[in-house]
Design a protein around this motif. Structure first.
Motif, PDB file in Angstrom:
ATOM      1  N   GLY A 124       2.695  -6.183 -23.362  1.00 46.56           N
ATOM      2  CA  GLY A 124       3.854  -6.192 -22.418  1.00 46.56           C
ATOM      3  C   GLY A 124       3.529  -4.593 -21.634  1.00 46.56           C
ATOM      4  N   LYS A 125       3.096  -3.854 -22.425  1.00 48.92           N
ATOM      5  CA  LYS A 125       2.951  -2.418 -22.047  1.00 48.92           C
ATOM      6  C   LYS A 125       1.698  -2.570 -21.132  1.00 48.92           C
ATOM      7  CE  LYS A 125       4.738   0.567 -25.504  1.00 48.92           C
ATOM      8  NZ  LYS A 125       4.645   1.815 -26.492  1.00 48.92           N
ATOM      9  N   ILE A 126       0.802  -3.292 -21.354  1.00 49.78           N
ATOM     10  CA  ILE A 126      -0.379  -3.244 -20.439  1.00 49.78           C
ATOM     11  C   ILE A 126      -0.090  -3.950 -19.165  1.00 49.78           C
ATOM     12  CG2 ILE A 126      -2.761  -4.134 -20.182  1.00 49.78           C
ATOM     13  CD1 ILE A 126      -2.279  -1.703 -21.983  1.00 49.78           C
ATOM     14  N   LEU A 127       0.677  -5.131 -19.207  1.00 49.94           N
ATOM     15  CA  LEU A 127       1.364  -5.819 -17.985  1.00 49.94           C
ATOM     16  C   LEU A 127       2.073  -5.006 -17.244  1.00 49.94           C
ATOM     17  CD1 LEU A 127       2.560  -9.432 -19.279  1.00 49.94           C
ATOM     18  CD2 LEU A 127       0.463  -8.815 -17.903  1.00 49.94           C
ATOM     19  N   ASN A 128       2.770  -4.105 -17.859  1.00 49.85           N
ATOM     20  CA  ASN A 128       3.749  -3.082 -17.093  1.00 49.85           C
ATOM     21  C   ASN A 128       2.555  -2.118 -16.237  1.00 49.85           C
ATOM     22  OD1 ASN A 128       6.731  -3.532 -16.862  1.00 49.85           O
ATOM     23  ND2 ASN A 128       6.043  -4.228 -18.872  1.00 49.85           N
ATOM     24  N   ALA A 129       1.822  -1.495 -17.066  1.00 45.86           N
ATOM     25  CA  ALA A 129       0.721  -0.493 -16.707  1.00 45.86           C
ATOM     26  C   ALA A 129       0.064  -0.970 -15.320  1.00 45.86           C
ATOM     27  CB  ALA A 129       0.141  -0.194 -17.706  1.00 45.86           C
ATOM     28  N   CYS A 130      -0.321  -2.325 -15.464  1.00 43.55           N
ATOM     29  CA  CYS A 130      -1.144  -2.968 -14.424  1.00 43.55           C
ATOM     30  C   CYS A 130      -0.229  -2.903 -13.135  1.00 43.55           C
ATOM     31  CB  CYS A 130      -1.639  -4.228 -14.760  1.00 43.55           C
ATOM     32  SG  CYS A 130      -2.577  -4.432 -15.928  1.00 43.55           S
ATOM     33  N   ALA A 131       0.961  -3.377 -13.032  1.00 40.45           N
ATOM     34  CA  ALA A 131       1.755  -3.218 -12.287  1.00 40.45           C
ATOM     35  C   ALA A 131       2.018  -1.724 -11.484  1.00 40.45           C
ATOM     36  CB  ALA A 131       3.371  -3.722 -12.371  1.00 40.45           C
ATOM     37  N   LEU A 132       2.374  -0.782 -12.371  1.00 39.78           N
ATOM     38  CA  LEU A 132       2.355   0.921 -11.901  1.00 39.78           C
ATOM     39  C   LEU A 132       1.201   1.319 -11.414  1.00 39.78           C
ATOM     40  CD1 LEU A 132       4.502   1.920 -15.212  1.00 39.78           C
ATOM     41  CD2 LEU A 132       5.385   1.598 -12.728  1.00 39.78           C
ATOM     42  N   LEU A 133       0.064   0.880 -11.823  1.00 35.78           N
ATOM     43  CA  LEU A 133      -1.104   1.471 -11.258  1.00 35.78           C
ATOM     44  C   LEU A 133      -1.310   0.946  -9.801  1.00 35.78           C
ATOM     45  CD1 LEU A 133      -3.404   0.677 -14.273  1.00 35.78           C
ATOM     46  CD2 LEU A 133      -3.055   2.968 -13.446  1.00 35.78           C
ATOM     47  N   HIS A 134      -0.559   0.172  -9.137  1.00 37.88           N
ATOM     48  CA  HIS A 134      -0.575  -0.232  -7.718  1.00 37.88           C
ATOM     49  C   HIS A 134      -0.117   0.792  -6.796  1.00 37.88           C
ATOM     50  CE1 HIS A 134      -1.480  -4.362  -9.223  1.00 37.88           C
ATOM     51  NE2 HIS A 134      -1.829  -4.671  -8.046  1.00 37.88           N
ATOM     52  N   PHE A 135       0.451   1.731  -7.615  1.00 43.33           N
ATOM     53  CA  PHE A 135       1.106   2.869  -7.006  1.00 43.33           C
ATOM     54  C   PHE A 135       0.268   4.196  -7.206  1.00 43.33           C
ATOM     55  CE2 PHE A 135       4.541  -0.131  -7.686  1.00 43.33           C
ATOM     56  CZ  PHE A 135       5.205  -0.190  -6.706  1.00 43.33           C
ATOM     57  N   PRO A 136      -0.517   4.531  -6.069  1.00 42.76           N
ATOM     58  CA  PRO A 136      -1.347   5.653  -6.099  1.00 42.76           C
ATOM     59  C   PRO A 136      -0.774   6.839  -6.723  1.00 42.76           C
ATOM     60  CG  PRO A 136      -1.221   4.995  -3.743  1.00 42.76           C
ATOM     61  CD  PRO A 136      -0.666   3.909  -4.768  1.00 42.76           C
ATOM     62  N   GLU A 137       0.653   6.992  -6.132  1.00 41.68           N
ATOM     63  CA  GLU A 137       1.162   8.322  -6.484  1.00 41.68           C
ATOM     64  C   GLU A 137       1.526   8.651  -7.853  1.00 41.68           C
ATOM     65  OE1 GLU A 137       4.214   5.420  -5.095  1.00 41.68           O
ATOM     66  OE2 GLU A 137       2.333   5.880  -4.519  1.00 41.68           O
ATOM     67  N   LEU A 138       1.593   7.683  -8.655  1.00 44.98           N
ATOM     68  CA  LEU A 138       1.821   7.783 -10.122  1.00 44.98           C
ATOM     69  C   LEU A 138       0.536   8.175 -10.792  1.00 44.98           C
ATOM     70  CD1 LEU A 138       4.076   4.617 -10.572  1.00 44.98           C
ATOM     71  CD2 LEU A 138       4.910   6.823  -9.866  1.00 44.98           C
ATOM     72  N   SER A 139       0.562   9.181 -11.578  1.00 45.34           N
ATOM     73  CA  SER A 139      -0.402   9.468 -12.369  1.00 45.34           C
ATOM     74  C   SER A 139      -0.716   8.965 -13.597  1.00 45.34           C
ATOM     75  CB  SER A 139      -0.192  11.314 -12.803  1.00 45.34           C
ATOM     76  OG  SER A 139       0.979  11.125 -13.466  1.00 45.34           O
ATOM     77  N   MET A 140      -1.885   8.976 -14.133  1.00 44.44           N
ATOM     78  CA  MET A 140      -2.203   8.194 -15.565  1.00 44.44           C
ATOM     79  C   MET A 140      -1.081   8.991 -16.552  1.00 44.44           C
ATOM     80  SD  MET A 140      -4.276   6.115 -14.769  1.00 44.44           S
ATOM     81  CE  MET A 140      -5.641   5.728 -13.492  1.00 44.44           C
ATOM     82  N   GLU A 141      -1.023  10.153 -16.459  1.00 43.96           N
ATOM     83  CA  GLU A 141       0.032  10.818 -17.586  1.00 43.96           C
ATOM     84  C   GLU A 141       1.279  10.103 -17.438  1.00 43.96           C
ATOM     85  OE1 GLU A 141      -2.046  12.242 -15.575  1.00 43.96           O
ATOM     86  OE2 GLU A 141      -3.544  13.288 -16.914  1.00 43.96           O
ATOM     87  N   TYR A 142       2.106  10.170 -16.175  1.00 49.04           N
ATOM     88  CA  TYR A 142       3.158   9.705 -15.799  1.00 49.04           C
ATOM     89  C   TYR A 142       3.226   8.250 -16.210  1.00 49.04           C
ATOM     90  CZ  TYR A 142       7.485   8.113 -13.460  1.00 49.04           C
ATOM     91  OH  TYR A 142       8.384   7.524 -13.084  1.00 49.04           O
TER      92      TYR A 142
END
Length: 289
Positions: A124-142
């Motif tokens: 579930g965390k990875i599914l949500n991570a894949c969705a959040l990675l679509h927003f370039p302004e969000l850093s990996m740390e965030y």
């Protein structure tokens, strides 16, 4: 045009049909009237349709009154596990809320989904991570912190285990692709949907070429460019995924599972299954019990 034909695999009740038709209608609207994020939305809706199809198919195979916890309650818990990523949620908490032991609850979750509580939580965390990675302004740390990973290294390690690439590689290769490749991605999504709905039938790359009015070499090229695998490899993978679901969630004989999943012979089923899962279908079923 996006088409969802449930008749070959599972007959839906009125309520289930309403849910499916609503998702399909939304996907068609996104496809016909492109807006910001439409391609991602169609991909997300197609994933929902696939998950619902697996759920309904398995529910038809299982007894009307499953032993142990009610099937619907287990599916609600599975959904909660996958979606609860930004705050602590443990097996101990889930078991206490339902008045059962942790071991019993974990066994029920795995019996229905094929995954343990811990595995579903990571997934579930990875599914949500894949969705959040679509927003370039969000850093990996965030993203790592938002999804409650212990640290950035843990985020990268778990992401690579499930996606076979780093979050940065996923963002660069799978999201922000060159514009000229966008049409291929749309066709690839339709191909994938078609395979999920027709995997029990005899399908070849020529079948897809005829269905989508393309040349066969174009179909093969799209699979290799978008999915980095051949048409045959993708079809094998999908058939084995469904076979795993049948083996885990039903008592259907292995011979019948082989036929339902579109394998031309039982020997081919055993060979392909072992190639992907490293064990025989019988051993896989035994390990899941």
């Amino acid at each position: 045009m996006l088409v969802y034909d449930t008749s070959p695999l599972v007959q839906l009740g009125a309520a289930e049909q309403t849910v499916v038709e609503g998702l399909v209608q939304t996907a068609v609207q996104e496809q016909q009237r492109p807006r910001f994020g439409s391609q991602n939305m169609v991909s997300y809706l197609t994933m929902q349709l696939h998950i619902l199809h697996c759920r309904y198919a398995l529910e038809r195979l299982k007894d009307p009154e499953p032993s142990g916890m009610e099937g619907l309650e287990i599916w609600r818990l599975i959904q909660q596990i996958i979606l609860t990523t930004a705050k602590p949620f443990t097996l101990q908490t889930a078991a206490r809320e339902r008045g059962v032991s942790e071991g019993y609850l974990n066994k029920q979750i795995k019996l229905v989904s094929g995954y343990t509580f811990f595995q579903l939580q990571k997934f579930g965390k990875i599914l949500n991570a894949c969705a959040l990675l679509h927003f370039p302004e969000l850093s990996m740390e965030y993203i790592s912190g938002l999804l409650s990973f212990s640290n950035l290294q843990d985020f990268y390690r778990v992401f690579r285990r499930y996606m076979h690439k780093s979050p940065q590689e996923y963002r660069e290769q799978d999201i922000f692709r060159p514009v000229e490749r966008a049409p291929d991605c749309g066709s690839a999504l339709l191909f994938l949907q078609y395979l999920h709905l027709n995997f029990s039938r005899k399908i070849t790359s020529a079948t897809l070429a005829q269905e989508f009015h393309m040349k066969e070499y174009t179909v093969c090229r799209i699979f290799e460019q978008v999915y980095q695998m051949t048409f045959a490899e993708m079809l094998e993978q999908i058939r084995v995924q469904y076979a795993c679901a049948y083996l885990t969630g039903s008592d259907v004989k292995i011979t019948e599972i082989s036929e339902r999943c579109g394998f031309e012979s039982l020997s081919t089923f055993h060979r392909v299954f072992r190639k992907h899962c490293f064990v025989s279908p019988g051993a896989y079923r035994k390990n899941q019990i």
